[in-house]
Design a protein around this motif. Structure first.
Motif, PDB file in Angstrom:
ATOM      1  N   ASN A   1       0.829  -1.210   0.000  1.00 23.38           N
ATOM      2  CA  ASN A   1       0.000   0.000   0.000  1.00 23.38           C
ATOM      3  C   ASN A   1       0.863   1.259   0.000  1.00 23.38           C
ATOM      4  O   ASN A   1       0.551   2.239  -0.697  1.00 23.38           O
ATOM      5  CB  ASN A   1      -0.922   0.004   1.218  1.00 23.38           C
ATOM      6  N   ILE A   2       1.920   1.258   0.803  1.00 25.50           N
ATOM      7  CA  ILE A   2       2.830   2.408   0.848  1.00 25.50           C
ATOM      8  C   ILE A   2       3.475   2.620  -0.513  1.00 25.50           C
ATOM      9  O   ILE A   2       3.588   3.759  -0.998  1.00 25.50           O
ATOM     10  CB  ILE A   2       3.909   2.191   1.933  1.00 25.50           C
ATOM     11  N   LEU A   3       3.872   1.540  -1.141  1.00 23.63           N
ATOM     12  CA  LEU A   3       4.492   1.622  -2.466  1.00 23.63           C
ATOM     13  C   LEU A   3       3.515   2.212  -3.486  1.00 23.63           C
ATOM     14  O   LEU A   3       3.880   3.076  -4.290  1.00 23.63           O
ATOM     15  CB  LEU A   3       4.940   0.224  -2.899  1.00 23.63           C
ATOM     16  N   ALA A   4       2.269   1.750  -3.446  1.00 26.24           N
ATOM     17  CA  ALA A   4       1.252   2.249  -4.375  1.00 26.24           C
ATOM     18  C   ALA A   4       0.966   3.727  -4.159  1.00 26.24           C
ATOM     19  O   ALA A   4       0.815   4.495  -5.121  1.00 26.24           O
ATOM     20  CB  ALA A   4      -0.030   1.431  -4.226  1.00 26.24           C
ATOM     21  N   LEU A   5       0.912   4.148  -2.889  1.00 23.34           N
ATOM     22  CA  LEU A   5       0.620   5.550  -2.580  1.00 23.34           C
ATOM     23  C   LEU A   5       1.779   6.467  -2.956  1.00 23.34           C
ATOM     24  O   LEU A   5       1.575   7.546  -3.525  1.00 23.34           O
ATOM     25  CB  LEU A   5       0.300   5.695  -1.090  1.00 23.34           C
ATOM     26  N   LEU A   6       3.000   6.053  -2.640  1.00 23.65           N
ATOM     27  CA  LEU A   6       4.160   6.897  -2.943  1.00 23.65           C
ATOM     28  C   LEU A   6       4.373   7.053  -4.445  1.00 23.65           C
ATOM     29  O   LEU A   6       4.761   8.123  -4.917  1.00 23.65           O
ATOM     30  CB  LEU A   6       5.419   6.293  -2.313  1.00 23.65           C
ATOM     31  N   CYS A   7       4.104   5.988  -5.196  1.00 26.19           N
ATOM     32  CA  CYS A   7       4.394   6.000  -6.635  1.00 26.19           C
ATOM     33  C   CYS A   7       3.224   6.483  -7.486  1.00 26.19           C
ATOM     34  O   CYS A   7       3.391   6.668  -8.703  1.00 26.19           O
ATOM     35  CB  CYS A   7       4.820   4.606  -7.095  1.00 26.19           C
ATOM     36  N   LYS A   8       2.068   6.667  -6.886  1.00 26.70           N
ATOM     37  CA  LYS A   8       0.906   7.150  -7.639  1.00 26.70           C
ATOM     38  C   LYS A   8       0.359   8.437  -7.047  1.00 26.70           C
ATOM     39  O   LYS A   8       0.164   9.422  -7.760  1.00 26.70           O
ATOM     40  CB  LYS A   8      -0.190   6.078  -7.637  1.00 26.70           C
TER      41      LYS A   8
END
Length: 312
Positions: free
Chosen positions: A54-61
């Motif tokens: 989830n953190i990866l998705a939020l940071l990259c989008k």
């Protein structure tokens, strides 16, 4: 900057900050648990990877889309765009896979002892770690070709069929290639979604049957429905929330894919729906986990507190 762009930027900023803070808080909770005598549950490992995804998705989008809404649209190179889109796709895929593994594992856990799932109850915890790492590897392989279509929005080349996403753009190729590419990217998601819905239906059926069996014994209902029932209801809530936002996001993704020149509103609405679940999911998990606030207060006093050890 127009008022509409300012409003969209504030929405993205709020959504991204709330999601990142929520997921980092949950991850911090699990880091604290590793310094205590708490015996971790099998599902904790899945929760950790779901939080990281989830953190990866939020940071990259969420972060680049917020920057684009505030006017910083041409700061990423071709490599930066490709990397962000790849990491977002991987985080999104691992999030789907983690919830799928979580729901299947819980369906096996609460299955009756006389069912054909009984043999897997003992073996199921051993398969969690390899399943999660297999999920990461599969998403890396499947999404490896995705960055080929992505270029920087600051590109000076005049490319026919280019789609502008604000901070990056994509290049449209032949329809046959695009169709095969879309099918390849969708297959793991559809498989996970099918398993997720099947496991959720199984859990609902087991809970309903159990409730019918014990409804005449009022005193044992609360005892029988404590830990496993609460965990199952939490997972069902997580799955239903995910399916809702995933379906909504998929509709906008299809419309965006079929549009030759997507508008500003369509691009932003598609992004908003894509980051809704990563923003909400940590709060769903924390609201059904009473150890979180208790652990945080105990940590401030003494991490090796006997009270903490007794109640973990």
């Amino acid at each position: 900057m127009a008022n509409s762009e300012l409003v969209v930027g504030l929405i993205f900023l709020t959504q991204t900050m709330v999601g990142i803070l929520g997921n980092f808080s949950l991850l911090y909770h699990y880091i604290l648990l590793s310094f205590t005598d708490y015996r971790s549950r099998s599902t904790d490992f899945i929760h950790k990877h779901l939080t990281v995804a989830n953190i990866l998705a939020l940071l990259c989008k969420g972060v680049p889309q917020t920057m684009a809404a505030f006017g910083w649209k041409h700061i990423l190179s071709h490599f930066g765009c490709k990397l962000l889109f790849f990491l977002h796709r991987m985080g999104r895929g691992v999030s789907i896979g983690s919830i799928c593994i979580l729901s299947v594992y819980q369906a096996i856990t609460i299955s009756p002892t006389n069912s054909w799932w009984a043999k897997l109850k003992v073996k199921a915890p051993k398969y969690i770690v390899p399943s999660i790492f297999l999920c990461w590897m599969l998403q890396m392989l499947v999404n490896a070709i995705f960055p080929v279509y992505i270029i920087s929005a600051s590109s000076d080349k005049n490319i026919t069929g280019e789609k502008n996403f604000g901070y990056c753009s994509s290049v449209r190729h032949e329809k046959t290639t695009d169709s095969l590419h879309a099918v390849l990217l969708s297959l793991p998601d559809m498989l996970c979604l099918g398993l997720m819905l099947w496991a959720s239906g199984t859990m609902v059926f087991i809970l309903f049957r159990h409730k019918k069996q014990v409804q005449h014994i009022r005193r044992t209902v609360s005892a029988r429905s404590s830990p496993e029932s609460k965990a199952t209801k939490t997972i069902l809530l997580l799955v239903s929330t995910f399916v809702y936002f995933y379906s909504l996001s998929s509709v906008f993704q299809v419309i965006l894919a079929l549009s030759d020149n997507p508008g500003w509103i369509l691009v932003n609405v598609t992004t908003m729906t894509a980051v809704c679940f990563p923003t909400i999911s940590p709060f769903l998990l924390m609201s059904h986990n009473s150890k979180v606030p208790r652990l945080l207060f105990a940590w401030r006093g003494n991490i090796k507190s006997p009270y903490l050890r007794r109640n973990m």
